[in-house]
Enzyme design. Structure first.
Site, PDB file in Angstrom:
ATOM      1  CB  CYS A   8      -0.910  -0.363   1.516  1.00 16.32           C
ATOM      2  SG  CYS A   8      -2.646  -1.313   1.243  1.00 16.32           S
ATOM      3  CG  HIS A  36      -5.865   2.175  -0.292  1.00 10.12           C
ATOM      4  ND1 HIS A  36      -4.651   2.260  -0.951  1.00 10.12           N
ATOM      5  CD2 HIS A  36      -5.945   1.305  -0.154  1.00 10.12           C
ATOM      6  CE1 HIS A  36      -3.808   2.058  -0.718  1.00 10.12           C
ATOM      7  NE2 HIS A  36      -4.003   0.707   0.058  1.00 10.12           N
ATOM      8  CB  CYS A  80      -0.911  -0.233   7.977  1.00 12.44           C
ATOM      9  SG  CYS A  80      -2.576  -0.682   6.916  1.00 12.44           S
TER      10      CYS A  80
END
Length: 394
Positions: free
Chosen positions: A90, A349, A379
């Site tokens: 991510c 996202h 994270c």
């Protein structure tokens, strides 16, 4: 650092909802669009750029494995320029910024495009055993998206790791839903005010009869209510607390910005938006990967001799609402200095682009408020955390 590293203006596509506006556009074409728009925003000739770093988690299309090179040449960079693909889950977009900076610090680059993309809507299914043939019976078809959103160690979905964090630290469904509602409302306000439009480069998307201009993020649901969020069923665990409403959205999009040293900025008439001060990457237990921002931010602040009070603004990726609740609780980060314009829960996202989107948001917030420092953090699936510290230029 041995030299100052500056971040200059960037642009992104609007983020498209899964299977909707961007599903018929190749991922590298999204990246090329954002890279070209970034060059235009800086009034910079592509041939001046010597390196491009592209973050991406799930390659798609024929050019997917060569995304950085395809994007570089598609944006007009010279054939003797260099290109690098990076993937840090991510944080892939943020890693692109850091990797570009490292190239400059080491003397291998002076002026780089850094960013990334995802197009989850175009991720293929794979036929396991298809290459060597199947003896008889039904074959197994697997979704490549599933590969990306499962913990590689126990094969649980990332949402299960959010449930683990929720359970370990006693977070409540109501608080997660309240956070999600705030994210949606903030995104709605940022769309209405034109704040988010400042970072978006509209893109033509195909339709049955020609094309239309796609110019606003497609995922936000600013009209959703707390009551509606409360009706959503747990998405990952029976009796759990993590739902589609308090989790980040699966979206498509691309984002880029410029990274350079002071000499390159002067030589090309660039106006830096921020200075890249420092960054930190940590490992955390994969089963509670959502705790990652806490040690990353904490270690970064301690190395710089700073505290939370020294930071004017935080962008902490909303992979799941519990990630943000955990950062608020453990580090005493005020909500009124965090994610004021929405985040992963509302805007969506796409991992290759998210970190850049967050950085562009931090640029505009610091400029609008006169703040000095911002931290961008997230994270990472498989158990990491990442945090980047920037300082407003000028």
């Amino acid at each position: 650092m041995t030299q100052d590293i500056f971040l200059c203006a960037g642009k992104r596509t609007p983020f498209g909802d899964f299977g909707k506006s961007l599903k018929d556009i190749e991922g590298t074409d999204l990246a090329i669009h954002a890279a070209r728009a970034t060059l235009a925003a800086n009034a910079l000739d592509a041939e001046k750029v010597d390196h491009l770093v592209c973050g991406n988690v799930i390659p798609v299309g024929q050019g997917g494995l060569f995304s950085s090179r395809v994007t570089a040449l598609g944006a007009g960079m010279r054939e003797d320029s260099c290109a690098l693909n990076v993937s840090r889950a991510c944080g892939s977009g943020t890693q692109a910024i850091v990797s570009a900076a490292e190239q400059i610090i080491s003397g291998h680059s002076r002026l780089a495009l850094a960013g990334g993309y995802e197009n989850a809507s175009r991720v293929p299914y794979v036929l396991t055993g298809g290459r060597w043939g199947m003896k008889r019976g039904a074959g197994e078809v697997l979704d490549m998206i599933d590969y990306a959103y499962r913990d590689p160690f126990d094969l649980s979905l990332m949402g299960e790791t959010a449930e683990n964090l929720t359970e370990d630290y006693g977070y409540l469904r109501q608080d997660m839903d309240d956070y999600a509602l705030t994210s949606q409302q903030r995104a709605g306000a940022a769309i209405s005010s034109g704040f988010l439009a400042r970072q978006i480069a509209p893109i033509d998307v195909p339709e049955k009869k020609g094309t239309r201009l796609f110019e606003t993020d497609e995922f936000p649901r600013p009209q959703i209510t707390r009551d509606k969020l409360a009706t959503l069923k747990p998405a990952f665990r029976a009796g759990g607390q993590v739902t589609a409403g308090n989790s980040s959205g699966l979206t498509d999009g691309a984002a880029f910005l410029l990274v350079c040293n002071s000499d390159a900025a002067r030589a090309n008439g660039l106006t830096p938006r921020a200075r890249l001060v420092d960054w930190e990457i940590v490992g955390v237990p994969p089963r509670i990967m959502g705790c990652g921002p806490v040690p990353a931010i904490d270690r970064l602040l301690k190395r710089r001799g700073m505290t939370v009070d020294d930071i004017d603004y935080f962008e902490i990726n909303e992979a799941f609402a519990v990630v943000n609740l955990h950062a608020e609780r453990m580090l005493n980060i005020p909500r009124d200095r965090t994610n004021l314009y929405g985040g992963g829960i509302s805007i969506g996202h796409p991992p290759g682009a998210t970190g850049v989107r967050m950085t562009l948001t931090a640029f505009d917030h610091l400029d609008d408020t006169g703040g000095r420092y911002a931290i961008i953090s997230m994270c990472l699936g498989a158990g990491q955390g990442m945090a980047v510290l920037i300082e407003r230029a000028g």
